[in-house]
Design a protein around this motif. Sequence first.
Motif, PDB file in Angstrom:
ATOM      1  N   ALA A 117     -54.394-117.257  19.065  1.00 49.12           N
ATOM      2  CA  ALA A 117     -54.434-115.900  18.517  1.00 49.12           C
ATOM      3  C   ALA A 117     -54.622-115.907  16.998  1.00 49.12           C
ATOM      4  O   ALA A 117     -54.228-116.847  16.325  1.00 49.12           O
ATOM      5  CB  ALA A 117     -53.156-115.155  18.876  1.00 49.12           C
ATOM      6  N   ASN A 118     -55.209-114.837  16.492  1.00 48.84           N
ATOM      7  CA  ASN A 118     -55.373-114.653  15.055  1.00 48.84           C
ATOM      8  C   ASN A 118     -54.291-113.686  14.563  1.00 48.84           C
ATOM      9  O   ASN A 118     -54.311-112.499  14.906  1.00 48.84           O
ATOM     10  CB  ASN A 118     -56.770-114.094  14.785  1.00 48.84           C
ATOM     11  N   PRO A 119     -53.346-114.168  13.767  1.00 49.01           N
ATOM     12  CA  PRO A 119     -52.229-113.324  13.343  1.00 49.01           C
ATOM     13  C   PRO A 119     -52.666-112.057  12.610  1.00 49.01           C
ATOM     14  O   PRO A 119     -51.967-111.049  12.654  1.00 49.01           O
ATOM     15  CB  PRO A 119     -51.437-114.239  12.407  1.00 49.01           C
ATOM     16  N   GLU A 146     -56.163-117.581  25.278  1.00 47.86           N
ATOM     17  CA  GLU A 146     -57.399-118.270  25.643  1.00 47.86           C
ATOM     18  C   GLU A 146     -57.881-117.935  27.054  1.00 47.86           C
ATOM     19  O   GLU A 146     -59.072-118.005  27.342  1.00 47.86           O
ATOM     20  CB  GLU A 146     -57.177-119.786  25.533  1.00 47.86           C
ATOM     21  N   ASN A 147     -56.931-117.646  27.924  1.00 50.94           N
ATOM     22  CA  ASN A 147     -57.282-117.425  29.337  1.00 50.94           C
ATOM     23  C   ASN A 147     -56.878-116.024  29.788  1.00 50.94           C
ATOM     24  O   ASN A 147     -56.100-115.860  30.737  1.00 50.94           O
ATOM     25  CB  ASN A 147     -56.549-118.458  30.190  1.00 50.94           C
ATOM     26  N   HIS A 173     -59.476-111.772  22.254  1.00 52.97           N
ATOM     27  CA  HIS A 173     -59.250-111.572  20.821  1.00 52.97           C
ATOM     28  C   HIS A 173     -60.068-110.443  20.219  1.00 52.97           C
ATOM     29  O   HIS A 173     -59.794-109.994  19.112  1.00 52.97           O
ATOM     30  CB  HIS A 173     -59.544-112.886  20.089  1.00 52.97           C
ATOM     31  N   TYR A 174     -61.072-109.963  20.943  1.00 48.18           N
ATOM     32  CA  TYR A 174     -61.927-108.901  20.376  1.00 48.18           C
ATOM     33  C   TYR A 174     -61.802-107.588  21.129  1.00 48.18           C
ATOM     34  O   TYR A 174     -62.712-106.787  21.152  1.00 48.18           O
ATOM     35  CB  TYR A 174     -63.381-109.393  20.302  1.00 48.18           C
ATOM     36  N   VAL A 198     -59.903-102.757  14.117  1.00 45.57           N
ATOM     37  CA  VAL A 198     -61.308-103.023  14.413  1.00 45.57           C
ATOM     38  C   VAL A 198     -62.002-103.668  13.215  1.00 45.57           C
ATOM     39  O   VAL A 198     -62.696-104.677  13.341  1.00 45.57           O
ATOM     40  CB  VAL A 198     -62.017-101.710  14.824  1.00 45.57           C
ATOM     41  N   LYS A 199     -61.769-103.094  12.034  1.00 46.89           N
ATOM     42  CA  LYS A 199     -62.417-103.602  10.814  1.00 46.89           C
ATOM     43  C   LYS A 199     -62.161-105.094  10.598  1.00 46.89           C
ATOM     44  O   LYS A 199     -63.071-105.854  10.297  1.00 46.89           O
ATOM     45  CB  LYS A 199     -61.887-102.853   9.590  1.00 46.89           C
ATOM     46  N   PHE A 200     -60.903-105.474  10.692  1.00 45.81           N
ATOM     47  CA  PHE A 200     -60.554-106.882  10.436  1.00 45.81           C
ATOM     48  C   PHE A 200     -61.310-107.812  11.386  1.00 45.81           C
ATOM     49  O   PHE A 200     -61.632-108.939  11.039  1.00 45.81           O
ATOM     50  CB  PHE A 200     -59.047-107.116  10.582  1.00 45.81           C
ATOM     51  N   ARG A 201     -61.558-107.325  12.613  1.00 39.39           N
ATOM     52  CA  ARG A 201     -62.269-108.163  13.576  1.00 39.39           C
ATOM     53  C   ARG A 201     -63.779-108.188  13.316  1.00 39.39           C
ATOM     54  O   ARG A 201     -64.476-109.087  13.765  1.00 39.39           O
ATOM     55  CB  ARG A 201     -62.014-107.662  14.997  1.00 39.39           C
ATOM     56  N   MET A 202     -64.280-107.140  12.651  1.00 40.91           N
ATOM     57  CA  MET A 202     -65.723-107.067  12.400  1.00 40.91           C
ATOM     58  C   MET A 202     -66.118-107.876  11.159  1.00 40.91           C
ATOM     59  O   MET A 202     -67.283-108.250  11.006  1.00 40.91           O
ATOM     60  CB  MET A 202     -66.158-105.610  12.249  1.00 40.91           C
ATOM     61  N   ASP A 203     -65.154-108.117  10.273  1.00 39.57           N
ATOM     62  CA  ASP A 203     -65.460-108.819   9.010  1.00 39.57           C
ATOM     63  C   ASP A 203     -65.865-110.264   9.253  1.00 39.57           C
ATOM     64  O   ASP A 203     -65.236-110.975  10.008  1.00 39.57           O
ATOM     65  CB  ASP A 203     -64.253-108.778   8.076  1.00 39.57           C
TER      66      ASP A 203
END
Lengths: 420, 420
Positions: free
Chosen positions: A239-241, A325-326, A344-345, B415-420
């Motif tokens: 995960a991205n914190p 991841e899964n 994650h998206y 959303v923004k943080f993921r688009m960067d």
Amino acid sequence: MFEIIKFPAASTYSDLCERPSLESRSMDSLIDAIYSQVKQHGDQALIDYTKQFENRDITEITYSDSEISELALQTDTELQEAIRVAYANIYAFHKSQVLVEKRIETSPGVVCWQKSTPIDKIGIYIPGGTAPLFSTILMLAIPAQIVGCKEVILCTPGMHPALFFAAQLCGVTKMCKIGGAQAIAALALGTASVPPVYKIFGPGNQYVTAAKMEANRMGIAIDMPAGPSEVAIFADSSANPVYVAADLLSQAEHGNDSQVILISTDEEIILQTITEIKNQLETLPRKDYALKSLDYSKFILVNQEKEAIDILNTYAAEHLILACENPEQFADAIQHAGSIFLGHYTPEAAGDYASGTNHTLPTNGFAHAYSGVNLDSFVKKITLQSITKEGLKKLGKSIVIMAEAESLQAHANAVKFRMD
Amino acid sequence: MFEIIKFPAASTYSDLCERPSLESRSMDSLIDAIYSQVKQHGDQALIDYTKQFENRDITEITYSDSEISELALQTDTELQEAIRVAYANIYAFHKSQVLVEKRIETSPGVVCWQKSTPIDKIGIYIPGGTAPLFSTILMLAIPAQIVGCKEVILCTPGMHPALFFAAQLCGVTKMCKIGGAQAIAALALGTASVPPVYKIFGPGNQYVTAAKMEANRMGIAIDMPAGPSEVAIFADSSANPVYVAADLLSQAEHGNDSQVILISTDEEIILQTITEIKNQLETLPRKDYALKSLDYSKFILVNQEKEAIDILNTYAAEHLILACENPEQFADAIQHAGSIFLGHYTPEAAGDYASGTNHTLPTNGFAHAYSGVNLDSFVKKITLQSITKEGLKKLGKSIVIMAEAESLQAHANAVKFRMD
């Protein structure tokens, strides 16, 4: 705040998942009074309450078509376009839920099927308050439009142009200027300006909630019981914190009583997420709301995914984000949740606005028994059956035996006379 | 009784379709007391109430497996066979309602779908009273068995062997000896012997109904609001008055407050049906019930089918029998009903027991907003969504614009943080 609960024992999951308790009964006398005034004085009661509770002067209850058009036109062009994009996705997903008729021959000559018909008159409530929830109009009026509800009555004290734009786009048939418990009472009882409806949808404060419960008691359907909004996130070490923190905050900013939960198999991810929350909080316009709801937040460290799954199935989150991841495999193990966001998206914000799923979802553990709003919420499924003379001859004996065993002779006769 | 309403004006349809009013509030204090006793004293309160209200002595709340098996075995062999026939049909029709997963790509890279999961713990109430409704066990426990509810708790004060046979056949996991409002309170609150459930199904008297409403208020789901059972029949000149009379009586024998309505384009058919009712009444064991509910009956003569359709759509009958030449075409025009029985050889009794459709249906006009019990009643539909990085990049702009217009900056950030 930000305390980490480490490796809780399975025996504590129930307590861990307890929501802050909801109080509803205390408002009974106020709600009774509002219903009784609206019943007696109709539109005038609505005008008076609007002055008394909101200090707004209204002379008409409903907007005229030209008022709606004028207000709608004031919507920013970019916002109009964004709403159209959301509209198309929500429409597509809900349209896919239309019942496909299947005729089943359960016995020779005995055919059963379902057909789906719209609820003729529905009411939608959109609160005023700090966020103009035009997105909720999309969520509630698009499925009504798909199934063909004849009357869609929208009550809102809000004045944001996008509310009018969304209402027009989704074919709302009447828009009323009223809000609060009195708007719900009007939809339940009907007044000269507000037609009574068969089902009431939409969010609101504790007064609106209590008024919806009273409508429900009268036999009017409601979308679902209400509670504070909430998100649970499962994050593994992939995960991205930054994303996880943003997702937790996008729930926390909703209101003082929103609840956010993070469960992880990785302590580092939890610690980094907490740091990120503190960073991101600084520039948030709704920082105060978010801070208060972070008081109810929980950060839980577990040894294994299996434990996270058990906690999440006990909790039955309104929104569940799987930042792992899964995610597909993890989602397969989830039995109780309102809506699940995989990977994650897929932030909750996507489902809140535009992915296509509905954002009116069961809170407060109600996901153990309730679905979120979906196309079914706007229809009834009628069953039909058609039996041939031969079919009844064959099945009739069983019916007669059962009816007689239940001491219901006339039921048995209805079959016997046809078999003779 | 047996008065014919001739050619009513459309403006009177609403009044014509009015049900006798239901009183529910008056029992609040009794229901509160029962809930409070069950909460405080658990099983002991159930034992005490069973003595006080039913004059039954019980020492255990639940039946043991061997008790159930022994009682089930006492079921007449012919009846066992009839129940198995009904079981197969009900199973087949409800099984056909299982959700088929459909993944919808609402935008490139944005995929949404639904999955259906069982409600883990449900309660079924079957009244004692004058008819041992083992058929209702089939209607409520078969769909639970199909979807895989983990715990199915059946409460009934009834002792007919077929109740035990049906419970066993349908995989009921626990059977309790208790009845009345106290049984509902036990299912809602839980006691040492009765696990608390997420949803309560089943018919009952006014106390049971009030107790279910209280459970609903606490956030526990219920099947639907209750009211007296009813049938409406449309008969044209092709109808057989013997069958029509038998169908009306099979509804009327249910209870004092059942309602039966006959609408016809042919006065002769109405007159002959009334004559037949009088004949058939004579030999009915439940004649007294039937006579009382015939007091609420209505016989309506109309000029054209169109008028019958309008009245029936206003009435929204629990059961609607179409004893006419063109039942499919007529059914197409019906928008509001619980279950529809097409043609001269499809009596309501078939659906009550064995055609395959469910007999737990919306009464009292609730068919305007509620479906009858069906497979959906035992599941929640969870929505899922999965968005790719590219998908979010494309959809993200619209989400950000909408979130910012709703003043929800943290939503936009997610959303923004993921688009960067």
